[in-house]
Scaffold this motif. Structure first.
Motif, PDB file in Angstrom:
ATOM      1  N   GLN A   6       0.988  -1.333   0.148  1.00  0.00           N
ATOM      2  CA  GLN A   6       0.075   0.041   0.143  1.00  0.00           C
ATOM      3  C   GLN A   6       0.779   1.295   0.201  1.00  0.00           C
ATOM      4  O   GLN A   6       0.835   2.244  -0.906  1.00  0.00           O
ATOM      5  CB  GLN A   6      -1.116   0.094   0.997  1.00  0.00           C
ATOM      6  N   ARG A   7       1.816   1.298   0.954  1.00  0.00           N
ATOM      7  CA  ARG A   7       2.811   2.439   1.185  1.00  0.00           C
ATOM      8  C   ARG A   7       3.348   2.695  -0.256  1.00  0.00           C
ATOM      9  O   ARG A   7       3.644   4.013  -0.761  1.00  0.00           O
ATOM     10  CB  ARG A   7       3.761   2.236   2.079  1.00  0.00           C
ATOM     11  N   TYR A   8       3.949   1.628  -0.869  1.00  0.00           N
ATOM     12  CA  TYR A   8       4.724   1.551  -2.132  1.00  0.00           C
ATOM     13  C   TYR A   8       3.933   2.042  -3.430  1.00  0.00           C
ATOM     14  O   TYR A   8       4.191   3.089  -3.790  1.00  0.00           O
ATOM     15  CB  TYR A   8       5.301   0.158  -2.361  1.00  0.00           C
ATOM     16  N   TYR A   9       2.909   1.483  -3.490  1.00  0.00           N
ATOM     17  CA  TYR A   9       1.991   1.888  -4.707  1.00  0.00           C
ATOM     18  C   TYR A   9       1.464   3.218  -4.482  1.00  0.00           C
ATOM     19  O   TYR A   9       1.345   4.047  -5.332  1.00  0.00           O
ATOM     20  CB  TYR A   9       0.727   0.857  -4.907  1.00  0.00           C
ATOM     21  N   GLU A  10       0.904   3.577  -3.147  1.00  0.00           N
ATOM     22  CA  GLU A  10       0.240   4.958  -3.102  1.00  0.00           C
ATOM     23  C   GLU A  10       1.563   6.113  -3.320  1.00  0.00           C
ATOM     24  O   GLU A  10       1.204   7.087  -3.940  1.00  0.00           O
ATOM     25  CB  GLU A  10      -0.358   5.268  -1.836  1.00  0.00           C
ATOM     26  N   THR A  11       2.777   5.685  -3.002  1.00  0.00           N
ATOM     27  CA  THR A  11       3.931   6.733  -3.477  1.00  0.00           C
ATOM     28  C   THR A  11       3.916   6.594  -4.909  1.00  0.00           C
ATOM     29  O   THR A  11       4.215   7.859  -5.300  1.00  0.00           O
ATOM     30  CB  THR A  11       5.049   6.298  -2.697  1.00  0.00           C
ATOM     31  N   LEU A  12       3.886   5.633  -5.470  1.00  0.00           N
ATOM     32  CA  LEU A  12       4.213   5.681  -7.085  1.00  0.00           C
ATOM     33  C   LEU A  12       3.021   6.508  -7.613  1.00  0.00           C
ATOM     34  O   LEU A  12       3.155   7.325  -8.568  1.00  0.00           O
ATOM     35  CB  LEU A  12       4.138   4.464  -7.581  1.00  0.00           C
ATOM     36  N   GLU A  13       1.661   6.267  -6.920  1.00  0.00           N
ATOM     37  CA  GLU A  13       0.781   6.980  -7.656  1.00  0.00           C
ATOM     38  C   GLU A  13       0.628   8.390  -7.561  1.00  0.00           C
ATOM     39  O   GLU A  13       0.515   9.111  -8.468  1.00  0.00           O
ATOM     40  CB  GLU A  13      -0.484   6.094  -6.862  1.00  0.00           C
ATOM     41  N   ALA A  14       1.034   9.010  -6.446  1.00  0.00           N
ATOM     42  CA  ALA A  14       1.230  10.145  -6.187  1.00  0.00           C
ATOM     43  C   ALA A  14       2.255  10.888  -6.914  1.00  0.00           C
ATOM     44  O   ALA A  14       2.285  12.328  -7.024  1.00  0.00           O
ATOM     45  CB  ALA A  14       1.588  10.596  -4.608  1.00  0.00           C
ATOM     46  N   LEU A  15       3.332  10.181  -7.471  1.00  0.00           N
ATOM     47  CA  LEU A  15       4.403  10.781  -8.056  1.00  0.00           C
ATOM     48  C   LEU A  15       4.036  10.920  -9.549  1.00  0.00           C
ATOM     49  O   LEU A  15       4.524  11.449 -10.309  1.00  0.00           O
ATOM     50  CB  LEU A  15       5.714  10.146  -7.629  1.00  0.00           C
ATOM     51  N   PHE A  16       3.596   9.689  -9.876  1.00  0.00           N
ATOM     52  CA  PHE A  16       3.397   9.663 -11.639  1.00  0.00           C
ATOM     53  C   PHE A  16       1.814   9.551 -12.301  1.00  0.00           C
ATOM     54  O   PHE A  16       1.926   9.827 -13.281  1.00  0.00           O
ATOM     55  CB  PHE A  16       3.962   8.113 -11.875  1.00  0.00           C
ATOM     56  N   TRP A  17       0.903   9.405 -11.409  1.00  0.00           N
ATOM     57  CA  TRP A  17      -0.409   9.370 -11.753  1.00  0.00           C
ATOM     58  C   TRP A  17      -0.491   8.669 -13.152  1.00  0.00           C
ATOM     59  O   TRP A  17      -1.128   8.936 -14.123  1.00  0.00           O
ATOM     60  CB  TRP A  17      -0.783  10.851 -11.911  1.00  0.00           C
ATOM     61  N   PRO A  18      -0.123   7.397 -12.858  1.00  0.00           N
ATOM     62  CA  PRO A  18      -0.544   6.520 -14.155  1.00  0.00           C
ATOM     63  C   PRO A  18      -1.726   6.200 -14.518  1.00  0.00           C
ATOM     64  O   PRO A  18      -2.760   6.396 -13.767  1.00  0.00           O
ATOM     65  CB  PRO A  18       0.324   4.980 -13.847  1.00  0.00           C
ATOM     66  N   ASP A  19      -2.122   5.666 -15.767  1.00  0.00           N
ATOM     67  CA  ASP A  19      -3.260   5.234 -15.886  1.00  0.00           C
ATOM     68  C   ASP A  19      -3.720   3.783 -15.559  1.00  0.00           C
ATOM     69  O   ASP A  19      -4.960   3.508 -15.283  1.00  0.00           O
ATOM     70  CB  ASP A  19      -3.812   5.154 -17.473  1.00  0.00           C
ATOM     71  N   LEU A  20      -2.360   2.966 -15.338  1.00  0.00           N
ATOM     72  CA  LEU A  20      -2.832   1.723 -15.100  1.00  0.00           C
ATOM     73  C   LEU A  20      -1.384   1.226 -14.418  1.00  0.00           C
ATOM     74  O   LEU A  20      -0.436   1.444 -15.008  1.00  0.00           O
ATOM     75  CB  LEU A  20      -3.079   0.648 -16.449  1.00  0.00           C
ATOM     76  N   ILE A  21      -1.490   0.340 -13.336  1.00  0.00           N
ATOM     77  CA  ILE A  21      -0.573  -0.353 -12.746  1.00  0.00           C
ATOM     78  C   ILE A  21      -0.343  -1.799 -13.096  1.00  0.00           C
ATOM     79  O   ILE A  21      -1.640  -2.399 -12.708  1.00  0.00           O
ATOM     80  CB  ILE A  21      -0.321   0.098 -11.200  1.00  0.00           C
ATOM     81  N   VAL A  22       0.353  -2.440 -13.429  1.00  0.00           N
ATOM     82  CA  VAL A  22       0.888  -3.978 -13.713  1.00  0.00           C
ATOM     83  C   VAL A  22       1.569  -4.474 -12.653  1.00  0.00           C
ATOM     84  O   VAL A  22       2.728  -3.914 -12.516  1.00  0.00           O
ATOM     85  CB  VAL A  22       1.068  -4.248 -15.016  1.00  0.00           C
ATOM     86  N   VAL A  23       1.299  -5.496 -11.971  1.00  0.00           N
ATOM     87  CA  VAL A  23       2.042  -6.047 -10.945  1.00  0.00           C
ATOM     88  C   VAL A  23       2.652  -7.452 -11.521  1.00  0.00           C
ATOM     89  O   VAL A  23       1.697  -8.462 -11.729  1.00  0.00           O
ATOM     90  CB  VAL A  23       1.255  -6.137  -9.509  1.00  0.00           C
TER      91      VAL A  23
END
Ligand code: BGC
Length: 256
Positions: A191-208
């Motif tokens: 959660q901490r990792y992906y919310e940080t990525l999201e706040a910095l990059f605002w991607p349309d889709l994240i694939v894990v």
């Protein structure tokens, strides 16, 4: 589109795997060959293993470049980092070492970049024409950023510093295993990792991606994000397929 199959090779910590790839299907054209990674995994030792794999498939492919992944930053054929591999890769002219050993063109790419390209061309992010972020959760964390189908290479977002930690030291799948964390204990770290990525990059889709994505149902639905987040679909084929795709694209560019 490419008719002749292209060889993709994926260099990992425990095995070196290769297969011919049918780029119109986005899938393997042959079975996969796997050779255990030698203990002393320097660029020249691994060039010998790659040569063995090339020999296996030589009769079935053209003389264009092959694609090879490494778990390191690669700029202009030089490997620049070695987070989870032999330190001799740092600043090694690895692409040239491989080409000299093989007598053919090699396109050397970061492992997560290759996996990301495969997921965008053929997998979980197929036809997404926005900003796609692919992360691989394995020994470390790899990342690929692809905007409108074009890769921005070497993003290295596994090494974002979050709460004073190198992110992959908290959230890689290997850390979950090493610290014996249940999926419920692992989720807050993701959660901490992906919310940080999201706040910095605002991607349309994240694939894990990464092996752990086989168990995506145990953690992905528990993440609270604004961005859709989905498991990779090509699994351990992604690196090989992406490397072959990037090799073919480079060859096509050079031939006009
Ligand atoms: C490396 C990346 C690599 C990732 C996944 C990280 O530790 O720095 O280059 O893509 O691990 O293997």
């Amino acid at each position: 589109m490419q008719n002749q199959p292209v060889l993709g090779i994926d260099i990992g910590g425990s095995g070196i795997k290769g297969a011919l790839v049918d780029l119109s299907a986005g899938d393997f054209a042959t079975d996969r060959v796997r050779i255990p990674t030698p203990e002393n995994s320097t660029p020249s030792a691994l060039a010998d293993v790659v040569a063995q794999i090339v020999t296996e498939f030589a009769g079935q492919m053209g003389d264009g470049p092959i694609g090879v992944t490494v778990p390191a930053v690669v700029t202009h054929g030089i490997t620049r980092s070695a987070a989870n591999i032999h330190k001799s890769w740092i600043d090694a002219p690895a692409e040239q070492i491989f080409e000299d050993r093989l007598g053919r063109d090699v396109v050397l790419v970061n492992d997560a970049d290759a996996a990301g390209v495969a997921e965008v061309r053929y997998g979980a992010a197929k036809d997404n024409d926005g900003l796609v972020m692919v992360t691989t959760l394995g020994t470390g964390i790899g990342s690929a950023l692809i905007y409108q189908g074009v890769l921005v290479p070497n993003t290295e977002l596994g090494h974002l510093e979050i709460d004073g930690f190198d992110a992959e030291k908290r959230a890689a799948a290997s850390v979950r295993t090493a610290e014996n964390l249940s999926y419920d204990e692992y989720v807050p770290r993701l959660q901490r990792y992906y919310e940080t990525l999201e706040a910095l990059f605002w991607p349309d889709l994240i694939v894990v991606g990464g092996g752990v994505s086989k168990h995506a149902e145990k953690f992905l639905p528990k993440l609270k994000l604004k961005t859709p987040i989905v498991p990779a679909v090509l699994m351990n084929k992604a690196g090989i397929i992406g490397a072959a795709a990037l090799a073919a694209e480079k060859a096509a560019k050079h031939h006009g």
